[in-house]
Design a protein around this motif. Structure first.
Motif, PDB file in Angstrom:
ATOM      1  N   ILE A 143       0.861  -1.184   0.000  1.00 41.59           N
ATOM      2  CA  ILE A 143       0.000   0.000   0.000  1.00 41.59           C
ATOM      3  C   ILE A 143       0.896   1.233   0.000  1.00 41.59           C
ATOM      4  N   LEU A 189      -5.622   4.417   2.125  1.00 42.43           N
ATOM      5  CA  LEU A 189      -6.024   3.699   3.328  1.00 42.43           C
ATOM      6  C   LEU A 189      -7.297   2.901   3.074  1.00 42.43           C
ATOM      7  N   GLY A 213      -6.541   0.007   0.941  1.00 42.40           N
ATOM      8  CA  GLY A 213      -5.695  -0.895   1.704  1.00 42.40           C
ATOM      9  C   GLY A 213      -6.501  -1.744   2.673  1.00 42.40           C
ATOM     10  N   ARG A 214      -7.474  -1.138   3.342  1.00 40.65           N
ATOM     11  CA  ARG A 214      -8.315  -1.891   4.269  1.00 40.65           C
ATOM     12  C   ARG A 214      -9.109  -2.971   3.538  1.00 40.65           C
ATOM     13  N   VAL A 249      -6.625  -5.764   2.622  1.00 40.17           N
ATOM     14  CA  VAL A 249      -6.235  -6.560   3.781  1.00 40.17           C
ATOM     15  C   VAL A 249      -7.348  -7.525   4.173  1.00 40.17           C
ATOM     16  N   VAL A 286       3.909  -0.993   3.693  1.00 36.94           N
ATOM     17  CA  VAL A 286       2.968   0.119   3.781  1.00 36.94           C
ATOM     18  C   VAL A 286       3.678   1.447   3.995  1.00 36.94           C
ATOM     19  N   GLY A 309      -0.460   5.094   7.501  1.00 37.00           N
ATOM     20  CA  GLY A 309      -0.079   3.693   7.546  1.00 37.00           C
ATOM     21  C   GLY A 309      -0.202   3.103   8.937  1.00 37.00           C
ATOM     22  N   GLU A 326      -2.673   3.498  10.965  1.00 37.47           N
ATOM     23  CA  GLU A 326      -4.035   2.959  11.048  1.00 37.47           C
ATOM     24  C   GLU A 326      -4.130   1.597  10.366  1.00 37.47           C
ATOM     25  N   LEU A 327      -3.434   1.470   9.245  1.00 40.33           N
ATOM     26  CA  LEU A 327      -3.494   0.225   8.495  1.00 40.33           C
ATOM     27  C   LEU A 327      -2.737  -0.892   9.213  1.00 40.33           C
ATOM     28  N   TYR A 342      -5.080  -2.145  11.864  1.00 45.39           N
ATOM     29  CA  TYR A 342      -6.154  -2.937  11.256  1.00 45.39           C
ATOM     30  C   TYR A 342      -5.630  -4.291  10.797  1.00 45.39           C
ATOM     31  N   MET A 343      -4.450  -4.309  10.191  1.00 42.49           N
ATOM     32  CA  MET A 343      -3.869  -5.554   9.707  1.00 42.49           C
ATOM     33  C   MET A 343      -3.600  -6.519  10.849  1.00 42.49           C
TER      34      MET A 343
END
Length: 258
Positions: A44, A73, A76-77, A80, A90, A99, A101-102, A105-106
């Protein structure tokens, strides 16, 4: 002019591809990342130029499968949530979010996957925050660190990858001020909970420490990958860690793998 070639130089790019091909044929068979079972990567980054550079390096290595790419983002979400993968590369600045935040989340959706930051920001605070969220790598754009394929293979086999100049500054900071200097978050961490892992969690942790994916663990134990991930989240909570490598290290220290 091709921007990837312009950035690396045609001779350098050809040399990298040749080196990767040689490394792939001599890669030890006990390590993850074999041509018949490559490491799955998602990326990402909202910088088209860097995406081309990174993608070309990864695609040149038979040990790696670049599964999907996104440039925001939001995308990316979705990516994922949709794909199974082992490593996420990322950027930190994604236009519609960060990134960080990602990574969070990941780690919720794929707790055993690894996150490697690829960023133009070279300050220690950003790197420390990424590590606290569970990243196991921090690479600075435009700095020398080997290549992206090597970085992916390092982290998926239990190591870490940090741009050398940044790594040295982090070591100096640690040496000058002690471990607490690596950030308030690190200093405030408590010892792991006395709550013991269940027999099932120990069983899953042993497989995680051996490098098995959630799908592989599910097949071995005749449970779903989603159930495996739920157990892994509980393991992380009990051991107060965020990554597979941290969990294996902490478990070994407390004799939880025996």
């Amino acid at each position: 002019m091709n921007t990837t070639t312009d950035w690396l130089g045609s001779r350098e790019l050809g040399g990298i591809a040749s080196t990767m091909a040689t490394e792939a044929t001599t890669w030890p068979p006990f390590l993850r990342g074999q041509p018949d079972h490559p490491v799955r990567v998602v990326m990402i980054d909202d910088d088209p130029h860097m995406c081309r550079v990174i993608a070309q390096e990864l695609l040149a290595d038979a040990r790696i499968d670049l599964v999907a790419q996104a440039n925001s983002l939001r995308e990316g979400r979705h990516m994922v949530a949709r794909y199974d993968f082992d490593v996420m590369l990322v950027d930190l600045n994604l236009g519609d979010g960060t990134g960080f935040e990602l990574i969070e989340y990941m780690k919720s959706a794929h707790p055993v996957a690894e996150a490697v930051v690829v960023s133009a920001m070279e300050d220690e605070e950003h790197a420390i925050h990424a590590f606290e969220l569970g990243a196991t790598g921090y690479l600075v754009k435009g700095s020398w660190f080997g290549n992206f394929a090597q970085a992916v293979l390092h982290v998926v086999n239990g190591g870490a990858t940090v741009t050398p100049n940044l790594a040295r500054r982090l070591l100096r900071r640690l040496g000058a001020h002690g471990e607490g200097a690596l950030g308030a978050g690190a200093a405030s961490r408590h010892a792991p909970s006395a709550e013991r892992l269940s027999e099932r969690e120990r069983e899953i942790l042993r497989l995680v420490a051996s490098g098995h994916t959630s799908c592989e663990i599910g097949r071995d134990l005749s449970i779903s990958a989603q159930t495996v991930n739920t157990h892994i989240k509980n393991i992380y909570r009990k051991l107060q860690v965020r990554t597979r490598a941290q969990a294996a290290t902490r478990a070994s220290q407390f004799g939880l793998l025996s």
